[in-house]
Design an enzyme around this catalytic site. Structure first.
Site, mmCIF file in Angstrom:
data_model
loop_
_atom_site.group_PDB
_atom_site.id
_atom_site.type_symbol
_atom_site.label_atom_id
_atom_site.label_comp_id
_atom_site.label_asym_id
_atom_site.label_seq_id
_atom_site.Cartn_x
_atom_site.Cartn_y
_atom_site.Cartn_z
ATOM 1 N N CYS A 48 68.116 -16.667 13.871
ATOM 2 C CA CYS A 48 69.247 -16.345 14.789
ATOM 3 C C CYS A 48 70.428 -16.800 14.258
ATOM 4 O O CYS A 48 70.453 -17.790 13.493
ATOM 5 C CB CYS A 48 68.990 -16.377 16.158
ATOM 6 S SG CYS A 48 68.459 -18.182 16.676
ATOM 7 N N GLY A 60 70.593 -11.912 12.503
ATOM 8 C CA GLY A 60 69.505 -11.446 13.180
ATOM 9 C C GLY A 60 70.150 -10.025 14.105
ATOM 10 O O GLY A 60 70.890 -10.200 14.380
ATOM 11 N N ASN A 92 68.309 -21.762 17.554
ATOM 12 C CA ASN A 92 67.991 -21.272 16.248
ATOM 13 C C ASN A 92 67.064 -22.070 15.348
ATOM 14 O O ASN A 92 67.037 -23.318 15.311
ATOM 15 C CB ASN A 92 69.225 -21.285 15.695
ATOM 16 C CG ASN A 92 69.154 -20.916 13.925
ATOM 17 O OD1 ASN A 92 68.097 -20.366 13.660
ATOM 18 N ND2 ASN A 92 70.253 -21.304 13.074
ATOM 19 N N GLY A 93 65.761 -21.580 15.087
ATOM 20 C CA GLY A 93 64.938 -22.563 14.519
ATOM 21 C C GLY A 93 63.208 -21.910 15.022
ATOM 22 O O GLY A 93 63.322 -21.047 15.594
ATOM 23 N N TYR A 115 70.222 -17.424 0.212
ATOM 24 C CA TYR A 115 70.335 -16.074 0.673
ATOM 25 C C TYR A 115 70.707 -16.095 2.035
ATOM 26 O O TYR A 115 71.141 -15.038 2.643
ATOM 27 C CB TYR A 115 69.401 -15.278 0.224
ATOM 28 C CG TYR A 115 67.782 -15.663 1.046
ATOM 29 C CD1 TYR A 115 67.099 -16.401 0.471
ATOM 30 C CD2 TYR A 115 67.516 -15.035 2.328
ATOM 31 C CE1 TYR A 115 65.968 -16.883 1.185
ATOM 32 C CE2 TYR A 115 66.441 -15.246 3.051
ATOM 33 C CZ TYR A 115 65.589 -16.280 2.250
ATOM 34 O OH TYR A 115 64.522 -16.568 3.010
#
Length: 505
Positions: free
Chosen positions: A12, A38, A113-114, A254
């Site tokens: 995210c 996301g 996030n993670g 990426y």
């Protein structure tokens, strides 16, 4: 993101602002810049003089916030927002963040996030103690730990809780009085602080979001750091001194937008250097270089520049094909690839083509790309990858959880070449990747996490360890165990929880 890498996802994007008169709309713009991180759902929580108000939903940001009335309802000068792709938790609106918790002593918004490696153990323990979870996301665990802490104030409770959770995390929290960011001891996920001309502070997963809202970068949040932003400004505190920078190398390969900077390194420039190094390591006899849209275009330009070959537009991506396109039959799956990518016959017909992509995950998309180029008349197709082979799963926030998903874990390079049907196949070396990115030289692998390529995880795997070991062949398990003990760059690091590779029960 390239065609092959659309098979895997990062969790995210986070965005928060403190002190802007139109915080909700600013957060919307910031999240729009992070939409690539996301697409499953989005949410915003605002703080209007201590009253927290939230809205969240499934879908793209424009779908969740399609009604102008939402912004008038989300009043206040402070906000946090989130765009989500699930690595933990089902696709349900209950899992869309930010989570908004209402307590007798004040409301708290939380987003993450993670991925936590000890989430299952912690959740089981908390449920046994009477905790009731509203979602099946690992994010909620932190708030239960905070509320059970014996520390006397919120910051003490947060610091204690951050030392209990393991894995990869960048958290944003908002209370009535402050915006708070926290990063895991390895800094797997990026988080940056910016300041706007009106004095408002912004926290975001990528600097491209700071640029979008006109904020100037102030600093990057480091491993083990907490940043507290309130009406008096900001301050940095440490919740642990046991830190070791190991930012996810996939961010450079990426995930991140090419216009973002991570620890002062421009993502496009890093990818271009990867392409140049790839040309040095794997020169091919070709007429042209073609990058797979979109994130491989930077590496392709580097390869072309180093090799002296023309950089052509031999593949076109349809930007309007939905990512959720469902293909129930093989024939329709093949049609789905043609809807996303088209080979330009007038460019590639009769030519020897060097095609640049940023990774091979399962190999199926690479196989279809090679077929598209051959059907368009390409005389030869040489597949060149600007990262090492993906052999091991990630447990810190990317949804590759087992080795069986990864073709490089099962096949040699020659076998992969035969499977995708290319005339040749080459990967960037691990040293080439580390050198190209050019992070901190005094940290293992230059401050990058490269476990996906060599199995050298910077932390223990906790709840994932047993299943991971069982997914390996006996030879791989022995090799990794010896590697962890003898060759791992983290083996003598006091901050690494040992052992990462123990015997299975």
């Amino acid at each position: 993101m390239s065609a092959e890498l659309e098979d895997i996802h990062e969790e995210c994007g986070l965005f928060g602002v403190w002190g802007h008169p139109d915080a909700a709309r600013l957060t919307y713009f910031g999240l729009h810049a992070l939409q690539h991180r996301g697409q499953e759902g989005a949410g915003i929580v605002t703080n209007d003089h201590g009253r927290l108000i939230g809205h969240r939903g499934l879908g793209l940001l424009t779908q969740v916030f399609s009604d102008e009335q939402e912004f008038s309802r989300l009043s206040g000068e402070h906000a946090v927002g989130h765009v989500r792709y699930a690595t933990a938790g089902s696709k349900s609106v209950d899992n869309i963040q930010p989570f908004l918790f209402r307590f007798h002593d004040g409301d708290v918004a939380l987003c993450h996030n993670g991925n936590l490696t000890n989430c299952v153990s912690l959740r089981t323990e908390l449920e046994d103690e009477g905790a009731i979870f509203r979602s099946d996301s690992d994010t909620e665990v932190l708030m239960h730990l905070i509320r059970r802490s014996s520390q006397s104030d919120f910051m003490g409770q947060l610091k204690e809780s951050l030392n209990i959770v393991h894995g990869g995390f960048a958290y944003l929290l908002m209370t009535e009085h402050a915006l708070i960011g926290a990063l895991d001891p390895n800094g797997f996920r990026p988080l940056s602080l910016g300041r706007m001309t009106n004095g408002a502070y912004v926290l975001a997963s990528e600097t491209c979001a700071l640029d979008t809202v006109g904020a100037q970068l102030v600093r990057n949040i480091g491993p083990g750091e907490i940043i507290i932003v309130d009406d008096s400004g900001y301050r940095i505190e440490q919740y642990t001194d046991k830190t070791q920078l190991a930012i996810c190398s996939m961010e450079f390969i990426y995930f991140a937008r090419p216009d973002s900077n991570i620890y002062g390194i421009n993502v496009h420039s890093a990818r271009k250097r990867m392409g140049k190094r790839l040309a040095q390591e794997h020169p091919v006899d070709a007429d042209m270089v073609i990058g797979v849209p979109n994130s491989s275009l930077s590496a392709a330009s580097g390869y072309a520049e180093e090799s002296g070959l023309p950089n052509e537009m031999g593949l076109i991506k349809n930007q309007y094909v939905a990512r959720t396109f469902i293909q129930p039959t093989q024939e329709l799956r093949e049609q789905g690839v043609r809807m996303k990518l088209s080979a330009v016959r007038g460019v590639v017909e009769g030519k020897k083509v060097a095609i640049i992509d940023d990774s091979i995950v399962r190999g199926t998309t690479s196989k279809r790309i090679v077929r598209l180029l051959r059907e368009a008349g390409a005389a030869e197709v040489h597949m060149l990858i600007s990262s090492p082979p993906l052999k091991y799963p990630c447990f810190y926030g990317i949804d590759i959880s087992t080795t069986k998903e990864l073709i490089a874990a099962k096949k040699s390079v020659d076998e992969m070449r035969d499977y995708i049907g290319a005339d040749s196949l080459g990967f960037l070396s691990l040293d080439g990747l580390v050198d190209s990115i050019g992070m901190h030289e005094d940290a293992p692998y230059g401050g990058l996490c490269v476990a996906y390529f060599n199995g050298d995880y910077p932390t223990a795997l906790d709840d994932y360890e047993r299943d991971f070991l069982r997914s390996l062949t006996p030879d791989d398990r022995t090799r990794l165990t010896e590697y962890a003990r003898e060759t791992s760059r983290y083996a003598d690091n006091e901050y690494r929880v040992q052992p990462a590779y123990g015997p299975t029960a």
